[in-house]
Scaffold this active site. Structure first.
Site, short mmCIF file in Angstrom:
data_model
loop_
_atom_site.label_atom_id
_atom_site.label_comp_id
_atom_site.label_asym_id
_atom_site.label_seq_id
_atom_site.Cartn_x
_atom_site.Cartn_y
_atom_site.Cartn_z
N HIS A 139 0.88 -1.17 0.00
CA HIS A 139 0.00 0.00 0.00
C HIS A 139 0.91 1.22 0.00
CE1 HIS A 139 -2.55 -2.92 2.28
NE2 HIS A 139 -3.54 -2.37 1.61
N ASP A 146 2.24 1.74 3.45
CA ASP A 146 3.15 0.74 4.01
C ASP A 146 4.58 1.19 3.73
OD1 ASP A 146 0.98 -0.97 4.49
OD2 ASP A 146 1.22 -1.95 2.54
N MET A 162 2.71 -5.89 -7.67
CA MET A 162 1.40 -5.27 -7.40
C MET A 162 1.55 -4.17 -6.37
SD MET A 162 -1.12 -5.36 -4.73
CE MET A 162 -1.65 -6.90 -3.94
N GLU A 203 -11.01 -6.09 -5.22
CA GLU A 203 -11.08 -7.10 -4.16
C GLU A 203 -12.33 -6.89 -3.32
OE1 GLU A 203 -7.45 -7.34 -1.92
OE2 GLU A 203 -8.48 -8.08 -0.14
N GLU A 257 -10.08 -13.07 -2.50
CA GLU A 257 -9.32 -13.49 -1.31
C GLU A 257 -10.06 -14.61 -0.59
OE1 GLU A 257 -7.57 -10.55 1.28
OE2 GLU A 257 -7.96 -11.79 3.05
N HIS A 303 -11.98 -13.63 2.57
CA HIS A 303 -13.13 -12.75 2.38
C HIS A 303 -14.35 -13.53 1.93
CE1 HIS A 303 -10.40 -8.93 1.96
NE2 HIS A 303 -10.25 -9.57 3.09
N ASP A 355 -5.50 -13.53 -3.63
CA ASP A 355 -5.01 -13.41 -2.26
C ASP A 355 -5.24 -14.73 -1.54
OD1 ASP A 355 -4.17 -10.82 -2.55
OD2 ASP A 355 -5.65 -9.94 -1.21
N ASP A 374 -12.31 -11.53 10.20
CA ASP A 374 -11.24 -11.69 9.22
C ASP A 374 -10.00 -12.28 9.89
OD1 ASP A 374 -9.75 -11.40 6.92
OD2 ASP A 374 -9.56 -9.23 7.07
N ASP A 410 -7.34 -14.19 8.44
CA ASP A 410 -6.07 -14.07 7.71
C ASP A 410 -5.01 -15.07 8.14
OD1 ASP A 410 -6.81 -12.12 5.93
OD2 ASP A 410 -5.98 -10.45 7.06
N ASP A 440 -1.92 -13.12 1.41
CA ASP A 440 -2.42 -11.96 2.15
C ASP A 440 -2.85 -12.41 3.55
OD1 ASP A 440 -3.22 -9.50 2.89
OD2 ASP A 440 -5.01 -9.43 1.65
#
Lengths: 388, 388, 388, 388
Positions: free
Chosen positions: A55, A58, A89, A182, A218, A221, A246, A256, A258, A288
């Protein structure tokens, strides 16, 4: 058996925010110190990753001075050069800053919508600067806690206008860049618009330049909505829209999570890997996810290595499944076609319709056939468990 | 306050299978005797419905002799004439007979796929015979229990080929008929393809004649996936694809409960009615639900009346919300636009992008504004509870 | 109609962490500045709350010097005195500090388990100092991300040992204090032990002093598991174990949303209020929720007022339901008892069993009765919507 | 590697209703012809099962004449003798007949409640006649579609009275029989009382003879609520209440899928088998599942064999995990105890509390330790996948 060492052709990538996750959650503070982008690249180099994604914030914190930004970029680029890690990406953070508390492109406040466009153009520039070919949009705040507060029809129009503007920006700049959208059903908003990969694909079909926009499904998700992820990915893939993916894992109907790829449901992870490999998916396999909050940075490396190893083990099993004679004999039998119906398929014609209407069918006989799906699935389970 | 009597312009319809449901479920046998289609039409007349919909085999059982079929149709037509009830929609049962145990259009068996096409053409003819203008497809068995058994990419192709064939059949017959596709995530299959209205809209965009195909979203089906139904319907509506709607209710993340409209979540039902009425939706409001298994046919009538009454009460409340000065003042304030950003929206231009990139934003000031959404939502709740 | 002004007998309480929530979530930073405990008490006074609850570290940050702690307590006490607000409940934060990353009482590390006991004893002392009569335990980190890492049988034993120790501590100190255990199925851990109020009640029955331990069920926590909250609360209530309750709301099968009471499902909120009021529940009605992240502190007050208003509106409706002649006639009919079966109920005897075995039953006749539940539920809906 | 042949000591059992399931579901008719109980016993003999369980009406249809009943029992007994298959468990069908449409023990109709008691006493007699030592109660209709219709507190009291009566009946008859209560959150009722194994354990603690009542947890039922099944079973086991278990599988937050054991989530199935085997569970391993509707009776046998094979493969893997040196070294390290905290655990004393309050803890140092859970879980995954 291979030793499951990641290879460049696997295109295994991680976001800076994944291995850089410091373990803060809604009920607790950080458990790991923050590392610099450059150090995270080196960590990814150590575990054998192919690429890193970011991002805008980031890499460059939102409030940083230009000079400081240049220094960060320089360090980051050095680490990339040093490790050979690439940036396939990039994406924009349109959710962390309080300005986005009611969304970015769908905010009720025109100033927020304009700022979101500006921030994204700048972030696109940054991504392209580092070589990104795919630009991901995750609209984490594009939603509501209650439909009292935002008109859902208007929100779609706002979202579309923003995407059309940004597509044109990319074209205007002559960037070699595609967008991957996404979906997520909820969290951090009560409900998020375009809640699944299906909704996102439908939205894309209404854009000015649908050809440059695909999806970034993802696992976690779609699992939040209890959906079969493989089916959604297959739809994107068949439509030529699987631009990015993802990979992670989580239980259905939960926050979420992850988790590490394959950490929850190995069988659905297997079908996913098989789908990607059988269909020669050739974009990034992006993990991800992040390490459990119980881990230090050694655990973060274990996490990253585990994601890639599990993918490679499952890839090997997919090949084994495709080569297993008993399984393939069953598959052939299940899909047997004596050709007698061939005249009714394909493009419509009045004659076909007429002939088909006259065709007698022995419903009971057709229905009586046992399909041997329990047997085929058990063989699949035994491939997975390594006992075949 | 109105007396909430259904009017023809409300276009309230029920399927024969809804008021005709005999209460069988996976754990118990029927609790109500089967009524004839004609008797069900009379029951609908008694409660004030506008229309009735049917699957081919609700009207004509699958094994009936042609002469018997004619007699049933005659009785049914007489009941329609007698009551003034119309048939706005029809559909095919592609799920009850054992031949469809592995799907219809996506079955691995070409004979089943061909039979499904034949059955649907015949059922379309039957629907058109009774005046249906909308033809619904619910592919209840188009899915899997395990992805070992069917190729998900191939299933999409099979499904598309069938839909294209049937669109051409309708065009060839010069029928005035549109298709409305209905999604469901699972049950009776482990997973069903095109699991949500979003996936279905995306699938439609890939058909040969997308203009004649829209969706038939069902409250219960999206609630099974825990999705915000209003958002999905808004997307269909905004895309001009809301051809039909199935109203009922159920808890998130459960078996298909098919409860009376509004029986579970009055707030989401309110936003749905408001969306439909504000956007002047003018197709059928179809109640695809059934009475609790505790009920006799008096209870079935209570159920049907309740569906319509709750809709009308919520419609009245939607108008009240739109007219409430305090609420509207808040809505206006929330969406306030001082025009300063106007130059950045609409169609992209290089100049706009450049100007926008140069625009300063005071992030903290914009973020600091309280949006008053708690207050607006509480006022909405109080409209719903009838205390304003 | 009342004006829905909170009264002391309603015992409406809020945690410091509820109105003091600054809006940080997993995807974004704070949106509201942190207020002091004393200022939060004044805010609660302004909106009409009866009481305030705290975790040890809501009041006294974990790293504060003793002298600073005394100053904070003094300010807090002054605000309590000034507003008349009381402290009916306190609890320990055993989840925020990194030391608890793998749990507190169930951590695999004996040092963590010992520290958790120490921290809880100190926090109990603090709660008692401010008059708390109920002490809540929410073991937010007592769980796992994978059962590879902790023995679930051992975890139960560790948890029990801790609870027994702390019960004895309270008895030893002669504190007038009862424990209320709060269940949650997951988040922030992948899975949390004692995942529902049911599991917690079962756990309590195995303690050394079950009589001093009850439950603190929370709407959102049971809704995360898609359970009927009213049924779980009824079980606690009937067993004399409903020592406290956490009121809020959220959609089933989602992350922990902690919305304003009644914000999602008004019907289940109604049945809950009716259950509490019909059964003369007389402990705190604690709103364990927080304002949307879109709000400033005016919105926080709107949120707090909304929780209380909705409760009072629903309480009024419960009384209306109990007084509605048509509804009560239906209820009476539904529960009609002609006394003919009276001899078979109550305490077992051989004679009863023998007589009952010989009793003929007309299954069909009994089954044929329509129960009028659709009608009764529709009347309930209309009470809720304020159209009766 | 073993050949995974079921052995009597595995105590693998199936209900008549499992292998005898004819494939009817809410959307379709039967796909397999009904077999007699005797033939089902022979089928179970052929696949290597140890035992068979039945509902009263699986064996003796509800409307059968006494003479016919005797003939059925004779045939059934012969098949048992012929195959060596035993009957470890029996249960009552209190859900299929329309008389139970609003529940059995919790029905609002006293006649239904009395009939349910009578039917259960007779069914207990039948179970005991065939040697059952465990009697299961699954109250499939004990619930509501709306809490308008039944008082949840009253329902608990009715349920308790029935269970107390039946416990006393068993004692009075001097039967060697224990009860095992089975929870389910919903389906076929909107909500079912005592919705999880936790709620059931709590309910048992309030009975007159808790010592003769335990639980029969079912994988699918807890997965419907998205709960970690292993944790619930561990609680029952630790409390000495795991009298029976129903093994199958299904996705979280779905209709009751009743898939083959291990068909959905191999990892949670592994932890379950490991829990049972590590703790020397010695009652039946009952597979309460059925073959996919795509299957004929050969497929039913594949299904039954698959359930047992997967259990045995996972049992082998559990032993491998316990013997894996790298895994065990990690487990030892994770649970390391230097003894320094020993003085603070066990039974409370004032001295312990005082000493513990004075104990200094270095929070940061304790928190900093990386717990290696990613690594341990990845090793577990690799054991499961057969690559270690």
């Amino acid at each position: 058996m291979s030793d499951y060492t990641p290879q460049p052709e696997n295109k295994f990538t991680f976001g800076l925010w994944t291995v850089g996750n410091i373990g803060r959650d809604p009920f607790g503070g950080p458990v790991r110190e923050q590392k610099t982008p450059a150090d995270l690249v080196r960590l990814l180099g150590e575990v054998g990753a192919y690429g890193v994604n970011f991002h805008d914030n980031d890499l460059i914190p939102i409030d940083v001075m230009p000079s400081e930004a240049e220094a960060i970029k320089k360090d980051f680029r050095e680490a990339l050069d040093e490790t050979g890690i690439v940036v396939p990406m990039a994406t924009t953070n349109l959710f962390s800053d309080p300005i986005f508390k009611d969304g970015a492109f769908t905010s009720n406040d025109p100033k927020v919508r304009a700022y979101a466009l500006q921030k994204t153009m700048n972030a696109i520039d940054l991504g392209v600067e580092f070589g990104a070919k795919i630009y991901v949009f995750w609209g984490g705040r594009e939603g509501t806690e209650t439909d009292s507060t935002k008109n859902p029809v208007e929100a779609i129009k706002r979202n579309r206008e923003a995407m059309n503007f940004l597509c044109d920006y990319v074209r205007d700049q002559k960037y070699d860049l595609k967008f991957a959208l996404e979906a997520k059903p909820n969290e951090p908003r009560g409900d998020i618009y375009n809640s699944t990969t299906g909704h996102m694909l439908a939205f894309i079909a209404t854009l000015d330049h649908p050809e440059m926009v695909g999806v970034n499904p993802e696992v976690a998700h779609e699992h939040m909505a209890g959906l079969n992820f493989v089916h959604g990915v297959a739809q994107a893939l068949e439509a030529g829209k699987l631009f990015h993916i993802d990979l992670n894992d989580q239980a259905f109907g939960r926050y979420d999570q992850d988790f590490r790829f394959g950490a929850v449901n190995l069988k659905s992870a297997f079908f996913l890997v098989k789908l990607l490999e059988d269909n020669k998916y050739d974009s990034s396999r992006h993990f991800d996810a992040h390490a459990y909050r119980t881990e230090d940075y050694e655990g973060v490396k274990d996490f990253a290595r585990g994601c890639m190893r599990t993918y490679l083990i499952l890839k090997e099993k997919a090949a084994q499944w495709n080569a297993d004679k008993e399984i393939q004999a069953l598959v052939a039998e299940i899909n047997a076609d004596d050709g007698s119906m061939g005249g009714y398929f394909g493009k419509y014609s009045s004659e076909k319709a007429k002939a088909l209407k006259a065709q007698p069918f022995d419903r009971s006989a057709i229905a009586a056939r046992g399909l041997q799906y329990e047997r085929l699935d058990q063989l699949t389970v035994e491939v997975l468990l390594g006992v075949r």
